[in-house]
Design a protein around this motif. Structure first.
Motif, mmCIF file in Angstrom:
data_model
loop_
_atom_site.group_PDB
_atom_site.id
_atom_site.type_symbol
_atom_site.label_atom_id
_atom_site.label_comp_id
_atom_site.label_asym_id
_atom_site.label_seq_id
_atom_site.Cartn_x
_atom_site.Cartn_y
_atom_site.Cartn_z
ATOM 1 N N ASP A 1 -5.983 8.567 4.917
ATOM 2 C CA ASP A 1 -4.548 8.398 4.646
ATOM 3 C C ASP A 1 -3.908 7.470 5.669
ATOM 4 O O ASP A 1 -3.076 6.619 5.327
ATOM 5 N N GLN A 2 -4.313 7.600 6.928
ATOM 6 C CA GLN A 2 -3.780 6.716 7.967
ATOM 7 C C GLN A 2 -4.221 5.277 7.723
ATOM 8 O O GLN A 2 -3.422 4.349 7.859
ATOM 9 N N GLU B 1 -5.038 3.970 4.866
ATOM 10 C CA GLU B 1 -4.309 3.493 3.693
ATOM 11 C C GLU B 1 -2.887 3.096 4.063
ATOM 12 O O GLU B 1 -2.381 2.065 3.601
ATOM 13 N N GLY B 2 -2.246 3.890 4.911
ATOM 14 C CA GLY B 2 -0.895 3.562 5.352
ATOM 15 C C GLY B 2 -0.855 2.245 6.104
ATOM 16 O O GLY B 2 0.058 1.426 5.916
ATOM 17 N N ILE B 3 -1.834 2.018 6.955
ATOM 18 C CA ILE B 3 -1.901 0.760 7.706
ATOM 19 C C ILE B 3 -2.165 -0.403 6.757
ATOM 20 O O ILE B 3 -1.576 -1.469 6.886
ATOM 21 N N LYS C 1 -1.270 -0.700 3.722
ATOM 22 C CA LYS C 1 -0.101 -0.966 2.894
ATOM 23 C C LYS C 1 1.081 -1.514 3.683
ATOM 24 O O LYS C 1 2.110 -1.850 3.098
ATOM 25 N N MET C 2 0.940 -1.608 4.985
ATOM 26 C CA MET C 2 2.051 -2.094 5.811
ATOM 27 C C MET C 2 2.380 -3.537 5.446
ATOM 28 O O MET C 2 1.518 -4.314 5.041
#
Length: 74
Positions: free
Chosen positions: A52-53, A55-57, A59-60
């Protein structure tokens, strides 16, 4: 008659001891299996959190980095 009752109860106790030993062995094996499953679930939970982390990075919005890089290249 009392001796017969004591003999029967002693035999019953012996059978119960064997049954308890077998139950203890099965319970120990089941406990080990449950511990392994618990450890796997904890590991998977950590892996999912890391993904999840990532993926978050991924999508930044990197526009603020992209512009200075283009200036350096061109």
């Amino acid at each position: 008659m009392i001796l017969r009752l004591f003999s029967e109860s002693a035999a019953s106790i012996s059978v119960l001891k064997v049954d308890l030993a077998e139950a203890k062995k099965l319970l120990g094996a089941r406990n080990k299996q449950l511990h392994q499953l618990w450890y796997r679930s904890v590991t998977l939970r950590h892996i999912i959190a890391l993904l999840d982390q990532v993926e978050g990075i991924a999508k930044m919005n990197f526009d603020h980095i992209e512009a200075p890089l283009q200036q350096l290249i061109f």
